[in-house]
Every structure is written in structure tokens, then in C-alpha cells.
Design an enzyme around this catalytic site. Structure first.
Site, PDB file in Angstrom:
ATOM      1  CE  LYS A  77      -0.250  16.470 -24.231  1.00 22.66           C
ATOM      2  NZ  LYS A  77       0.070  15.782 -25.516  1.00 22.66           N
ATOM      3  CB  SER A 155       3.635  16.983 -25.954  1.00 24.91           C
ATOM      4  OG  SER A 155       2.391  16.507 -26.454  1.00 24.91           O
ATOM      5  CB  SER A 179       2.414  13.549 -27.866  1.00 22.91           C
ATOM      6  OG  SER A 179       3.263  14.463 -28.525  1.00 22.91           O
TER       7      SER A 179
END
Length: 453
Positions: A77, A155, A179
Site C-alpha cells: 500500500k 482504504s 481498511s
């Protein structure tokens, strides 16, 4: 080409010499570049990856493998520092920043295990949304929905999409309000949120440090166990699979089923029936502490909002605010209204609620409920309607944020399908620092939860 799937299946090929790590890395880049959704990755680290892959190949030929993960791909990420690459946190505001001088320790830990860092995955800007929408880089499409463009969840949107699409077997995300677990549930993969502090957080761009945690997105609990061991620098996993007959679950009757889609509830309940038939003890009980979390937020504001505002307040007061997703700006500015006394009240109440929740559990019990109250919705309506965006975002985060506030560890496992055949996740959670027990139970229960036993 290999059918890139689990870490375990790839490890067999690589460790046996049937597949070369350099070839695997090159094939991985080919898959990514040929994939129709080019919004999953925001940057590739080809030079680094091929160098790491060659090192793995050399070790394997010399009979000096670093272990099961040596030579296998991993994606990150866009919050993790990778030496020589710019960490942008899903925002164009940081695109001209200097490249990271060093790897984040958790990146270094997987590199030390021999893993090959492929690149950076897309995400909600500054990690401040549970939907995965990004107006700067585009929103990754949910690979579980071939006909309608649906959100992947956020996210850690790109991380989940990369795994679900078969581009990489493992991606590492962060989880502040859900997330990791949310996109795992929406895309039909496994997402494990570790206890906050289980892994080093240095070199990981924060959202709210009192809530931020990390975890792997992958295809199986076994893969999550392997990744977890390497992420905190163990040379091999130490977790032993539990016995199903020794497991005990408690299903909360508070909050988590409110306004849930009937198909989601049906998939969850079918998994629970399978577990009971296999000998798992199950009870249902009210959880007043769950309701108290939302009462506290209504009175004092959200802890994540207070800390996100403190982090970004100067950015929001300057010209950079015009370059940030307006919905992220709106949510973050709510933190301006949260006073210091509100913030202290939240922290004090949090400690008490954590204690009360742990005390309410029976010996060895894990908490089980649907990861989400709904399946992944279509993207288009959320892009055109801010009111709908905020409503769906709040509902999406509802079940999982409880675990962050109460400092749980948790793992989302696919348990069936809901409306439109979209994946449904079952969330198992345990009190903080009981990760090994949670993962041991998840290893034992996974096949039954999936309906494969």
C-alpha cells in the site's frame, strides 16, 4: 505462465526449482502491465524487484534458501516507505517529495525473508475512507464483479484488488477503521488486521496513530500466518492449528446486524451452522460496549478524525487543500471541532470499554459477526452523490471500526455470497495481543467457514 494464487502453491514451485524467481517477477510485471485495470498500482519497483529476484535465484541454486517466502512477490500500500521510491499516501500533494531514504522496517523484514517488492498499490487518499475511491489515480474495480464496476473497499483498495485479480499473492495494507478487513470482504479474499503495535510502524505514513495497525491481504489464512511471521522477523511461523471442537464463538446482538442485507446475514448464518455442526460452541449476547463506542463518537467526535485533523491541519489551511479529494477534506476538517477535553474523554473511555469487553468474554471465546453489513456497491452512484458517499462510507466502516477502537485483532474470511453473487466476509476477532490464538483458530475454521470442509 503460472496460475499465480497462494503463497503456499508458489512456494512449492520456487523451492523445488520448478519456477525461477526472476521468471516469476518478470511474469508478475507482465500480468500487471497487461491487466485491463491500470488503477490498481500507482508505481512499480521493477529494478529493485529484478535485483531481489536474482538474489533469490542465486540462493536457491546454491541451496541456501531463506525460507518459504524466498523469491515470492509482495505489493505494498502506498503508505510504506520503499527505499528510492516516493511514498505519496494516495495523494498528488506528495508526488514531488524526495524518495524514501530507507525501507520501512516491516518492508525490510519481508525483504530479509527473501520476498520481492513489486510496487505500490492504490488507496483512498491519506487512507481516510472505507470505500477505496481515489479521484487522482482512479478507483480500482472490484475483481469479484466482472459485469458492473463496484468498489473494492478501502482504504487498502489496490492491495486487495491486486491479490483478488491474481496479480500478486500477497499485499500489505493498513487498518485504522477496517481498511484491511473491508476490502478483503468485498473482494472475496482473506484480510488479517494485527493487534496495533505487533509490527513496527516506523516508515508507515499514519492516519491516526492510536488506531493504526497493519496486516496482510492474501488468499488463505495459511498465507496470512506465513506473512505475519515474516513481518515481525520470525524465521518460521510458530502458530499451531487449533481443534475445531475446542473453539468457542460469541455473536454480538448489538449494532453489527443493524440494516444488514438479508443475503449477507444468510451467508453468515449458514457459515455459523456449519461451524456448529463441526463442534464449535456458539452463543449470542448483547455487547453494550459496541453501542457505547458510537455514543462516545456522537458526544465527543471520532478519535480517527481528531488525530487526522491534527496531522493535516496545516495542509488543510494552505493551498494544498485544493489538491486533496474534497470528501477527504470535509471529513478531516470535522476534527477541528473536537476539543482537547473531548479527545482526553475519548481516550479515557476507550480504556474502560476495552476492559469491559474483554471481561465480558467467556474463556477462550472469539467474537464473530459479518465483516460488513452489505456487499460491494457500484462505483458510479458514489462518485456522483456526496451525500450517498458519506452515508455508505459510514455504514461500511461501522462493524470494523469497533475492533479498532477496542484494540482487537481480527481476520476476515470469505463465507459465501450475497446480493449479485458478491463476496461476504465473516470476521473473527480477539482481544489485543491474542493474535496467535486468533490465527490458530482461523486456520482450523477456514475450510468450514468457506463451506469447503
Amino acid at each position: 505462465m503460472t496460475n499465480q494464487k497462494t503463497l503456499a502453491s508458489l512456494a512449492v514451485l520456487v523451492q523445488s526449482g520448478k519456477f525461477d524467481p526472476v521468471k516469476l517477477a518478470e511474469e508478475t510485471f507482465h500480468r500487471i502491465e497487461a491487466h485491463p485495470d491500470q488503477s490498481i498500482f500507482v508505481g512499480l519497483t521493477r529494478e529493485r524487484a529484478l535485483k531481489e529476484a536474482q538474489g533469490a535465484a542465486n540462493r536457491l541454486k546454491a541451496g541456501r534458501s531463506l525460507g518459504l517466502l524466498d523469491g515470492l512477490p509482495v505489493a505494498w500500500k502506498d503508505l510504506f516507505d520503499l527505499a528510492g521510491s516516493v511514498t505519496t499516501a494516495g495523494s498528488i500533494v506528495f508526488k514531488d517529495n524526495a524518495p524514501a531514504a530507507a525501507d520501512a522496517p516491516v518492508v525490510g523484514a519481508l525483504a530479509a525473508a527473501g520476498m520481492i517488492s513489486i510496487g505500490r498499490t492504490n488507496m483512498s487518499e491519506f487512507a481516510f475512507s472505507g470505500l477505496g475511491i481515489n479521484p487522482h489515480h482512479g478507483t480500482p474495480r472490484n475483481p469479484a464483479s466482472p459485469d458492473i464496476d463496484r468498489i473494492p473497499g478501502g482504504s487498502s483498495s489496490g492491495s486487495a484488488a491486486a491479490v483478488a485479480a491474481g496479480l500478486v499473492p500477497l499485499a500489505i495494507g493498513t487498518d485504522t477503521g477496517g481498511s484491511v478487513r473491508i476490502p478483503a470482504a468485498m473482494t472475496g479474499i482473506v484480510g488479517y488486521k494485527a493487534t496495533r503495535g505487533r509490527y513496527a510502524m516506523k516508515g508507515v505514513f499514519p492516519l491516526a496513530e492510536s488506531l493504526d495497525s497493519l496486516g496482510p491481504l492474501c488468499h488463505t489464512v495459511q498465507d496470512a500466518v506465513w506473512a505475519d511471521a515474516a513481518m515481525h522477523s520470525l524465521t518460521a511461523p510458530v502458530i499451531r492449528r487449533s481443534e475445531l471442537a475446542d473453539l468457542a464463538l460469541v455473536i454480538p446482538e448489538t449494532i453489527v446486524f443493524d440494516e444488514a442485507e438479508p443475503e449477507v446475514v444468510a451467508a453468515f448464518e449458514a457459515a455459523i451452522k456449519r461451524l456448529q455442526a463441526a463442534g464449535v460452541r456458539v452463543r449470542r449476547a448483547p455487547f453494550p460496549s459496541f453501542a457505547a463506542v458510537f455514543d462516545l463518537m456522537a458526544r465527543h467526535g471520532a478519535l480517527v478524525t481528531a488525530e487526522a485533523y491534527a496531522l493535516h491541519r496545516e495542509r488543510l489551511a494552505g493551498p494544498e487543500a485544493t489538491r486533496i479529494d474534497p470528501r477527504v477534506v470535509t471529513r478531516t476538517r470535522l476534527g477541528e471541532k473536537i476539543t482537547l477535553s473531548d479527545y482526553i474523554a475519548l481516550l479515557d473511555a476507550r480504556d474502560q470499554l476495552i476492559h469491559e469487553t474483554v471481561e465480558s468474554l467467556g474463556p477462550g471465546e472469539l467474537i464473530a459477526h459479518p465483516t460488513l453489513p452489505h456487499v460491494a456497491p457500484p462505483i458510479a452512484p458514489l462518485l456522483s452523490d456526496d451525500e450517498l458517499f458519506f452515508k455508505v462510507n459510514a455504514k461500511t466502516l461501522r462493524n470494523t471500526l469497533i475492533g479498532n477502537f477496542l484494540d482487537f485483532c481480527g481476520i476476515s474470511i470469505p463465507c459465501g455470497t450475497g446480493a449479485a453473487g458478491m463476496p461476504v466476509g465473516l470476521l473473527l476477532s480477539a482481544p489485543h495481543h491474542q493474535d496467535d490464538r486468533l490465527l490458530a483458530a482461523a486456520l482450523a475454521a477456514e475450510a468450514t467457514i468457506r463451506g469447503e470442509a
